[in-house]
Write a protein that holds these residues in place. Structure first.
Motif, PDB file in Angstrom:
ATOM      1  N   THR A 180       0.837  -1.194   0.000  1.00  0.00           N
ATOM      2  CA  THR A 180       0.000   0.000   0.000  1.00  0.00           C
ATOM      3  C   THR A 180       0.872   1.244   0.000  1.00  0.00           C
ATOM      4  OG1 THR A 180      -0.140   0.020   2.413  1.00  0.00           O
ATOM      5  CG2 THR A 180      -1.838  -1.219   1.230  1.00  0.00           C
TER       6      THR A 180
ATOM      7  N   GLN B 221       0.727   5.890   0.527  1.00  0.00           N
ATOM      8  CA  GLN B 221      -0.001   7.103   0.885  1.00  0.00           C
ATOM      9  C   GLN B 221       0.691   8.311   0.278  1.00  0.00           C
ATOM     10  OE1 GLN B 221      -0.783   7.730   5.044  1.00  0.00           O
ATOM     11  NE2 GLN B 221      -2.148   9.453   4.622  1.00  0.00           N
TER      12      GLN B 221
ATOM     13  N   TYR C 241      -3.699   5.744  -0.443  1.00  0.00           N
ATOM     14  CA  TYR C 241      -4.412   6.692   0.394  1.00  0.00           C
ATOM     15  C   TYR C 241      -3.985   8.120   0.078  1.00  0.00           C
ATOM     16  CZ  TYR C 241      -5.485   2.451   2.977  1.00  0.00           C
ATOM     17  OH  TYR C 241      -5.905   1.192   3.317  1.00  0.00           O
TER      18      TYR C 241
ATOM     19  N   GLY D 144      -5.652  10.676   4.496  1.00  0.00           N
ATOM     20  CA  GLY D 144      -5.884   9.331   5.008  1.00  0.00           C
ATOM     21  C   GLY D 144      -7.011   8.591   4.344  1.00  0.00           C
ATOM     22  N   ALA D 145      -7.760   9.242   3.443  1.00  0.00           N
ATOM     23  CA  ALA D 145      -8.876   8.568   2.778  1.00  0.00           C
ATOM     24  C   ALA D 145      -8.362   7.717   1.624  1.00  0.00           C
ATOM     25  CB  ALA D 145      -9.872   9.595   2.253  1.00  0.00           C
ATOM     26  N   ARG D 146      -8.973   6.574   1.445  1.00  0.00           N
ATOM     27  CA  ARG D 146      -8.536   5.666   0.379  1.00  0.00           C
ATOM     28  C   ARG D 146      -9.010   6.161  -0.974  1.00  0.00           C
ATOM     29  NH1 ARG D 146      -8.933  -0.973   0.135  1.00  0.00           N
ATOM     30  NH2 ARG D 146      -8.158  -1.173  -2.025  1.00  0.00           N
TER      31      ARG D 146
ATOM     32  N   THR E 142     -11.824  10.200  -3.386  1.00  0.00           N
ATOM     33  CA  THR E 142     -12.063   9.407  -2.195  1.00  0.00           C
ATOM     34  C   THR E 142     -13.515   9.539  -1.806  1.00  0.00           C
ATOM     35  OG1 THR E 142     -11.606  11.238  -0.704  1.00  0.00           O
ATOM     36  CG2 THR E 142      -9.735   9.895  -1.370  1.00  0.00           C
TER      37      THR E 142
ATOM     38  N   ALA F 290     -13.114   9.437   5.540  1.00  0.00           N
ATOM     39  CA  ALA F 290     -11.753   8.938   5.420  1.00  0.00           C
ATOM     40  C   ALA F 290     -11.615   7.600   6.112  1.00  0.00           C
ATOM     41  CB  ALA F 290     -10.780   9.950   6.035  1.00  0.00           C
ATOM     42  N   SER F 291     -10.919   6.672   5.424  1.00  0.00           N
ATOM     43  CA  SER F 291     -10.632   5.388   6.033  1.00  0.00           C
ATOM     44  C   SER F 291      -9.323   5.479   6.793  1.00  0.00           C
ATOM     45  CB  SER F 291     -10.537   4.320   4.946  1.00  0.00           C
ATOM     46  OG  SER F 291      -9.478   4.625   4.082  1.00  0.00           O
TER      47      SER F 291
ATOM     48  N   THR G 159      -5.494   5.200   7.696  1.00  0.00           N
ATOM     49  CA  THR G 159      -4.334   5.340   6.824  1.00  0.00           C
ATOM     50  C   THR G 159      -3.609   4.026   6.692  1.00  0.00           C
ATOM     51  OG1 THR G 159      -2.880   5.924   8.639  1.00  0.00           O
ATOM     52  CG2 THR G 159      -4.037   7.732   7.562  1.00  0.00           C
ATOM     53  N   ALA G 160      -2.814   3.955   5.608  1.00  0.00           N
ATOM     54  CA  ALA G 160      -2.115   2.704   5.330  1.00  0.00           C
ATOM     55  C   ALA G 160      -1.131   2.342   6.427  1.00  0.00           C
ATOM     56  CB  ALA G 160      -1.378   2.832   3.997  1.00  0.00           C
TER      57      ALA G 160
END
Length: 498
Positions: free
Chosen positions: A318, A320, A407, A411-413, A437, A441-442, A444-445
């Motif tokens: 992943t 960011q 991300y 922090g959002a995917r 996104t 926000a999901s 963070t990686a």
């Protein structure tokens, strides 16, 4: 009337068809597209995930993992990059998927032929001892691995081998010797001419002499294989919003290189002190004041302990985006791309000067233009070729959607991240998707993955210092600008399955 089987067979043949970027060639002080003759200016990033410390571990080659390359190519395409530089590659690995992915999105590749281990690079403290047959066989094998890719822009024969006046004495003849050997091998075994050059340290005491020594003609004929085809400069002189064309010394670079007979570009740039970076130098580097230069490569794509990264990557694949990514995109979007494609009117009918001691201004810098002969056995190696050498080729790119999570800075995917097929060099704003996104926000990686913290760059890189960069967080949903319309197609820079 064609049968259904015939139609399906024709469709399959189209799906397997592979088009590619036009090779780039050198024309005096410019790069140009070998087919359209348009000027090519580098809008680039230095790309070495894992850093030189990972070389030899099985994960230190940036062009050997297709999943990672697909992720990074998609992000670079959105950014507007047309060139990457890779410092350390393992020629025994399979690079077909990665190089084909970058080709499909309009990105060229500059390859350093050396490796950061003893015996696989020139030792600046004792160049004669490291200029060996086994060393040359290694760099010839790198040529074999990348010679057949049309988006191989060129090979760096060395990086910052000369970094002070003392190292400017013994090393220059050996740099020219390595360039000669590489170019002779390419002429004997590659399907086309591939440029070979050098990446220099921005050390004022030796910079002009290094360029003068490497670009001059050391023979009475027109073909001097020891001469550089291009000259890169690792420069971090523009620092922050208070710098300028004159304060940074960019004006001096333009004056120094005004009569260059080979392309010159910044092979590393992007001072990070003060941080976060603002990249104000971008609009100047690609503006009308600096048309003598052929662009540059930002140091660097992947975040590490020196805090030059645009993207933070993690052990599970992943990634960011960092604030520098957003900032650089904003600066790239200001570039007048039409200006870059226009040839420099002062770059016509340029002839390199004849090599002589009068070209050198610093006491202690070499004025010896007697280039060392190849070690025993190298002439035969050039004639016969590296035995059982791995040779890459462009392959069909059938996967376009990024398979790992990426991300945004908040922090959002990101969703919908994919590569788009193009038929020409990538440029800012050319292939933007409606990538965005969600409203929420999901995580963070970094909550579920280990970071990669080894440093990138060639040996003796000038990029090991600088203040810690802070990631500039964005608020709300992250969104790229709208742009690319339509679905991926079969015929283009790469073949994409429908």
């Amino acid at each position: 009337m064609l049968s259904l089987i015939s139609i399906l067979g024709f469709a399959c043949a189209l799906a397997a068809r592979v088009a590619a970027l036009n090779p780039v060639v050198v024309h005096e002080q410019e790069f140009s597209d070998s087919v359209t003759n348009d000027r090519f200016v580098i809008i680039g990033i230095d790309y070495q995930p894992g850093g030189q410390g990972a070389y030899g571990t099985g994960s230190g080659d940036p062009l050997s993992n297709g999943t990672t390359c697909l992720r990074d190519a998609a992000l670079m395409q959105q950014l507007g990059v047309n060139t990457i530089r890779c410092y350390n590659v393992d020629p025994s690995l399979d690079h077909n998927d990665c190089v084909s992915i970058f080709d499909s999105v309009g990105i060229y590749i500059l390859i350093d032929v050396n490796a950061p281990v003893p015996g696989l690079s020139i030792d600046r403290s004792n160049p004669s001892s490291s200029y060996t047959t086994s060393y040359l066989q290694h760099i010839f094998t790198v040529v074999e691995a990348f010679k057949s890719f049309p988006n191989t822009l060129g090979f760096f024969a060395g990086n910052e081998i000369i970094n002070d006046v003392a190292t400017g004495q013994a090393n220059p003849p050996y740099i020219r010797a390595v360039q000669r050997d590489l170019k002779n091998y390419i002429a004997a075994h590659a399907p086309r001419t591939i440029p070979v050059g050098y990446s220099a340290a921005d050390v004022q005491e030796v910079l002009q002499d290094t360029w003068a020594y490497l670009q001059c003609k050391n023979s009475n004929g027109t073909n001097d294989a020891s001469r550089s085809d291009f000259f890169g400069l690792n420069s971090y002189s523009w620092c922050g919003s208070h710098s300028s064309y004159t304060i940074s010394g960019y004006s001096t670079l333009v004056e120094t290189f005004s009569n260059t007979t080979i392309p010159i570009f910044l092979s590393e740039y992007g001072c990070n002190d003060p941080a976060p970076r603002v990249f104000d130098e971008v609009t100047t580097l690609y503006g009308p004041q600096m048309t003598t230069l052929s662009g540059g490569l930002v140091y660097q794509y992947t975040q590490d302990s020196s805090n030059y990264g645009l993207v933070q990557t993690y052990g599970n694949g992943t990634a960011q985006l960092l604030g520098d990514y957003d900032t650089l995109m904003g600066q790239y979007d200001k570039i007048d791309v039409s200006l870059l494609a226009s040839s420099n009117s002062t770059a016509t009918s340029l002839q390199p000067p004849q090599c002589n001691a009068d070209l050198i201004s610093s006491d202690g810098f070499s004025t010896d233009f007697n280039i060392p002969n190849p070690p025993n056995g190298v002439d035969q190696l050039i004639k016969s070729g590296v035995p059982n050498a791995p040779t890459g080729s462009i392959v069909s790119v059938t996967r376009t959607s990024v398979q790992v999570a990426v991300y945004a800075t908040n922090g959002a995917r990101l969703s919908g991240l994919e590569i788009q097929a193009v038929s020409t060099a990538n440029s800012p704003g050319q292939s933007r998707s409606g990538l965005s996104t969600g409203a929420v926000a999901s995580a963070t990686a970094s909550s579920s993955a280990d970071t990669s913290s080894t440093s990138a760059g060639g040996s003796g890189s000038a990029s090991s210092t600088g203040a810690a960069a802070s990631a500039k967080a964005s608020s709300g949903a992250y969104r790229f600008g709208a742009g690319f319309a339509g679905a991926a197609v079969v015929i283009g820079a790469g073949a994409f399955a429908l």
